[in-house]
Write a protein that holds these residues in place. Structure first.
Motif, PDB file in Angstrom:
ATOM      1  N   THR A 216      -9.470  34.853  55.950  1.00  0.00           N
ATOM      2  CA  THR A 216      -8.624  35.973  56.343  1.00  0.00           C
ATOM      3  C   THR A 216      -8.017  35.714  57.708  1.00  0.00           C
ATOM      4  OG1 THR A 216     -10.480  37.128  57.346  1.00  0.00           O
ATOM      5  CG2 THR A 216     -10.013  37.606  55.022  1.00  0.00           C
ATOM      6  N   ASP A 217      -6.808  36.212  57.865  1.00  0.00           N
ATOM      7  CA  ASP A 217      -6.106  36.046  59.137  1.00  0.00           C
ATOM      8  C   ASP A 217      -6.316  37.310  59.956  1.00  0.00           C
ATOM      9  OD1 ASP A 217      -4.477  35.004  61.115  1.00  0.00           O
ATOM     10  OD2 ASP A 217      -2.647  35.821  60.228  1.00  0.00           O
ATOM     11  N   GLN A 218      -7.302  37.279  60.852  1.00  0.00           N
ATOM     12  CA  GLN A 218      -7.608  38.448  61.657  1.00  0.00           C
ATOM     13  C   GLN A 218      -6.721  38.479  62.886  1.00  0.00           C
ATOM     14  OE1 GLN A 218     -11.760  38.268  62.549  1.00  0.00           O
ATOM     15  NE2 GLN A 218     -12.370  38.932  60.506  1.00  0.00           N
ATOM     16  N   GLN A 219      -6.292  39.683  63.253  1.00  0.00           N
ATOM     17  CA  GLN A 219      -5.451  39.852  64.434  1.00  0.00           C
ATOM     18  C   GLN A 219      -6.310  39.745  65.683  1.00  0.00           C
ATOM     19  OE1 GLN A 219      -3.410  43.562  64.535  1.00  0.00           O
ATOM     20  NE2 GLN A 219      -2.026  42.931  66.153  1.00  0.00           N
ATOM     21  N   LYS A 220      -5.852  38.961  66.649  1.00  0.00           N
ATOM     22  CA  LYS A 220      -6.589  38.789  67.896  1.00  0.00           C
ATOM     23  C   LYS A 220      -6.347  39.994  68.796  1.00  0.00           C
ATOM     24  CE  LYS A 220      -6.722  33.785  68.440  1.00  0.00           C
ATOM     25  NZ  LYS A 220      -6.369  32.676  69.319  1.00  0.00           N
ATOM     26  N   THR A 221      -7.385  40.350  69.569  1.00  0.00           N
ATOM     27  CA  THR A 221      -7.205  41.395  70.570  1.00  0.00           C
ATOM     28  C   THR A 221      -6.392  40.806  71.724  1.00  0.00           C
ATOM     29  OG1 THR A 221      -9.214  40.819  71.780  1.00  0.00           O
ATOM     30  CG2 THR A 221      -9.436  42.418  69.981  1.00  0.00           C
ATOM     31  N   TRP A 222      -5.920  41.689  72.601  1.00  0.00           N
ATOM     32  CA  TRP A 222      -5.131  41.212  73.739  1.00  0.00           C
ATOM     33  C   TRP A 222      -5.965  40.272  74.586  1.00  0.00           C
ATOM     34  CZ3 TRP A 222      -5.823  41.157  78.921  1.00  0.00           C
ATOM     35  CH2 TRP A 222      -4.723  40.771  79.681  1.00  0.00           C
ATOM     36  N   HIS A 223      -7.229  40.616  74.808  1.00  0.00           N
ATOM     37  CA  HIS A 223      -8.087  39.798  75.668  1.00  0.00           C
ATOM     38  C   HIS A 223      -8.322  38.423  75.057  1.00  0.00           C
ATOM     39  CE1 HIS A 223     -10.918  38.991  78.834  1.00  0.00           C
ATOM     40  NE2 HIS A 223     -11.853  38.698  77.963  1.00  0.00           N
ATOM     41  N   GLU A 224      -8.547  38.354  73.748  1.00  0.00           N
ATOM     42  CA  GLU A 224      -8.745  37.056  73.082  1.00  0.00           C
ATOM     43  C   GLU A 224      -7.486  36.197  73.179  1.00  0.00           C
ATOM     44  OE1 GLU A 224      -9.782  38.460  69.222  1.00  0.00           O
ATOM     45  OE2 GLU A 224     -11.937  38.446  69.633  1.00  0.00           O
ATOM     46  N   ALA A 225      -6.321  36.822  72.965  1.00  0.00           N
ATOM     47  CA  ALA A 225      -5.065  36.073  73.063  1.00  0.00           C
ATOM     48  C   ALA A 225      -4.840  35.574  74.488  1.00  0.00           C
ATOM     49  CB  ALA A 225      -3.896  36.950  72.614  1.00  0.00           C
ATOM     50  N   HIS A 226      -5.162  36.416  75.472  1.00  0.00           N
ATOM     51  CA  HIS A 226      -4.993  36.015  76.879  1.00  0.00           C
ATOM     52  C   HIS A 226      -5.932  34.871  77.236  1.00  0.00           C
ATOM     53  CE1 HIS A 226      -4.362  36.242  81.161  1.00  0.00           C
ATOM     54  NE2 HIS A 226      -5.667  36.317  81.316  1.00  0.00           N
ATOM     55  N   THR A 227      -7.184  34.968  76.812  1.00  0.00           N
ATOM     56  CA  THR A 227      -8.162  33.927  77.100  1.00  0.00           C
ATOM     57  C   THR A 227      -7.746  32.604  76.476  1.00  0.00           C
ATOM     58  OG1 THR A 227      -9.911  35.578  77.221  1.00  0.00           O
ATOM     59  CG2 THR A 227     -10.611  33.311  76.920  1.00  0.00           C
ATOM     60  N   ALA A 228      -7.191  32.653  75.282  1.00  0.00           N
ATOM     61  CA  ALA A 228      -6.746  31.430  74.601  1.00  0.00           C
ATOM     62  C   ALA A 228      -5.556  30.786  75.313  1.00  0.00           C
ATOM     63  CB  ALA A 228      -6.398  31.734  73.152  1.00  0.00           C
ATOM     64  N   SER A 229      -4.787  31.590  76.069  1.00  0.00           N
ATOM     65  CA  SER A 229      -3.582  31.052  76.720  1.00  0.00           C
ATOM     66  C   SER A 229      -3.848  30.498  78.121  1.00  0.00           C
ATOM     67  CB  SER A 229      -2.517  32.151  76.812  1.00  0.00           C
ATOM     68  OG  SER A 229      -2.902  33.129  77.760  1.00  0.00           O
ATOM     69  N   LEU A 230      -5.095  30.545  78.598  1.00  0.00           N
ATOM     70  CA  LEU A 230      -5.403  30.092  79.960  1.00  0.00           C
ATOM     71  C   LEU A 230      -5.300  28.576  80.078  1.00  0.00           C
ATOM     72  CD1 LEU A 230      -8.532  32.267  80.841  1.00  0.00           C
ATOM     73  CD2 LEU A 230      -6.174  32.632  81.522  1.00  0.00           C
ATOM     74  N   SER A 231      -4.829  28.128  81.234  1.00  0.00           N
ATOM     75  CA  SER A 231      -4.788  26.689  81.509  1.00  0.00           C
ATOM     76  C   SER A 231      -6.179  26.223  81.936  1.00  0.00           C
ATOM     77  CB  SER A 231      -3.777  26.396  82.619  1.00  0.00           C
ATOM     78  OG  SER A 231      -4.261  26.890  83.853  1.00  0.00           O
ATOM     79  N   THR A 232      -6.354  24.906  82.016  1.00  0.00           N
ATOM     80  CA  THR A 232      -7.643  24.344  82.425  1.00  0.00           C
ATOM     81  C   THR A 232      -8.004  24.788  83.841  1.00  0.00           C
ATOM     82  OG1 THR A 232      -7.221  22.443  81.013  1.00  0.00           O
ATOM     83  CG2 THR A 232      -8.934  22.194  82.668  1.00  0.00           C
ATOM     84  N   GLY A 233      -7.042  24.810  84.737  1.00  0.00           N
ATOM     85  CA  GLY A 233      -7.295  25.238  86.110  1.00  0.00           C
ATOM     86  C   GLY A 233      -7.706  26.696  86.190  1.00  0.00           C
ATOM     87  N   GLN A 234      -7.073  27.536  85.375  1.00  0.00           N
ATOM     88  CA  GLN A 234      -7.424  28.951  85.366  1.00  0.00           C
ATOM     89  C   GLN A 234      -8.834  29.164  84.812  1.00  0.00           C
ATOM     90  OE1 GLN A 234      -4.035  30.226  83.074  1.00  0.00           O
ATOM     91  NE2 GLN A 234      -2.997  31.027  84.888  1.00  0.00           N
ATOM     92  N   ARG A 235      -9.173  28.412  83.771  1.00  0.00           N
ATOM     93  CA  ARG A 235     -10.530  28.502  83.222  1.00  0.00           C
ATOM     94  C   ARG A 235     -11.556  28.046  84.267  1.00  0.00           C
ATOM     95  NH1 ARG A 235     -10.284  29.034  77.474  1.00  0.00           N
ATOM     96  NH2 ARG A 235      -8.242  28.407  76.712  1.00  0.00           N
ATOM     97  N   ALA A 236     -11.236  26.964  84.984  1.00  0.00           N
ATOM     98  CA  ALA A 236     -12.153  26.452  86.007  1.00  0.00           C
ATOM     99  C   ALA A 236     -12.325  27.471  87.132  1.00  0.00           C
ATOM    100  CB  ALA A 236     -11.638  25.126  86.559  1.00  0.00           C
ATOM    101  N   ALA A 237     -11.239  28.114  87.557  1.00  0.00           N
ATOM    102  CA  ALA A 237     -11.331  29.121  88.623  1.00  0.00           C
ATOM    103  C   ALA A 237     -12.209  30.286  88.177  1.00  0.00           C
ATOM    104  CB  ALA A 237      -9.939  29.622  88.998  1.00  0.00           C
ATOM    105  N   ASP A 238     -12.044  30.739  86.942  1.00  0.00           N
ATOM    106  CA  ASP A 238     -12.874  31.829  86.439  1.00  0.00           C
ATOM    107  C   ASP A 238     -14.335  31.414  86.357  1.00  0.00           C
ATOM    108  OD1 ASP A 238     -10.729  33.502  86.239  1.00  0.00           O
ATOM    109  OD2 ASP A 238     -10.472  33.263  84.076  1.00  0.00           O
ATOM    110  N   LEU A 239     -14.582  30.205  85.885  1.00  0.00           N
ATOM    111  CA  LEU A 239     -15.950  29.705  85.752  1.00  0.00           C
ATOM    112  C   LEU A 239     -16.618  29.594  87.128  1.00  0.00           C
ATOM    113  CD1 LEU A 239     -17.854  28.695  83.503  1.00  0.00           C
ATOM    114  CD2 LEU A 239     -17.108  26.395  84.053  1.00  0.00           C
ATOM    115  N   MET A 240     -15.899  29.068  88.112  1.00  0.00           N
ATOM    116  CA  MET A 240     -16.458  28.935  89.461  1.00  0.00           C
ATOM    117  C   MET A 240     -16.665  30.301  90.108  1.00  0.00           C
ATOM    118  SD  MET A 240     -14.569  25.542  90.873  1.00  0.00           S
ATOM    119  CE  MET A 240     -15.691  25.274  92.220  1.00  0.00           C
ATOM    120  N   ARG A 241     -15.724  31.214  89.896  1.00  0.00           N
ATOM    121  CA  ARG A 241     -15.873  32.567  90.449  1.00  0.00           C
ATOM    122  C   ARG A 241     -17.117  33.234  89.873  1.00  0.00           C
ATOM    123  NH1 ARG A 241     -11.972  36.223  87.804  1.00  0.00           N
ATOM    124  NH2 ARG A 241     -13.560  36.046  86.225  1.00  0.00           N
ATOM    125  N   ASN A 242     -17.296  33.108  88.561  1.00  0.00           N
ATOM    126  CA  ASN A 242     -18.455  33.727  87.926  1.00  0.00           C
ATOM    127  C   ASN A 242     -19.755  33.067  88.386  1.00  0.00           C
ATOM    128  OD1 ASN A 242     -16.751  35.433  86.552  1.00  0.00           O
ATOM    129  ND2 ASN A 242     -16.718  34.204  84.704  1.00  0.00           N
TER     130      ASN A 242
END
Length: 138
Positions: free
Chosen positions: A2-28
């Motif tokens: 089934t093709d489930q619709q992504k939530t806004w947060h899931e779509a946003h998380t999928a669109s993050l660049s590697t640098g943005q993911r690294a910044a979030d990971l380091m911040r956390n």
């Protein structure tokens, strides 16, 4: 599948660049109690090794100039990372606010449409009531 619709947060998380993911990971990571505890433990071990274990031949004798240099560099790096993460969080908050606004505008349009339909139904009911009373009288 089934093709489930992504939530806004899931779509946003999928669109993050590697640098943005690294910044979030380091911040956390840096904003957690395990990091604070580990960092204090590291400084205590550093001081213990340089003061007690290597009393005569330590690589960083008291007043721990090298440790101070490392702490200063870490503080500068943490400041930059936290600013990057805060900037990203502001962008996320702005995007979520825009999404909420768009949802509210669409909901308002749908409510206005339902109200118009309701008004039409009330008019039809009023006409039917008038028609029924006029037939009953005749």
């Amino acid at each position: 599948m089934t093709d489930q619709q992504k939530t806004w947060h899931e779509a946003h998380t999928a669109s993050l660049s590697t640098g943005q993911r690294a910044a979030d990971l380091m911040r956390n990571g840096m904003g957690s109690w395990p990091f604070v505890g580990g960092f204090i433990g590291f400084m205590l071990i550093w001081a213990a090794i340089n003061t007690l274990a290597l009393a005569t031949n330590s690589w960083d004798p008291y007043p721990y100039i090298l440790l101070n240099l490392l702490l200063s560099m870490l503080a500068g790096l943490q400041g930059a990372i936290l600013l990057i993460a805060a900037k990203r969080q502001d962008a996320i908050a702005a995007a979520m606010a825009q999404h909420d606004y768009d949802t509210n505008v669409k909901a308002k349009e749908e409510i206005e449409l339902l109200m118009a339909i309701n008004s039409q139904q009330l008019e039809i009911l009023q006409e039917l009531k008038e028609l029924a009373t006029s037939r009953a009288l005749s």
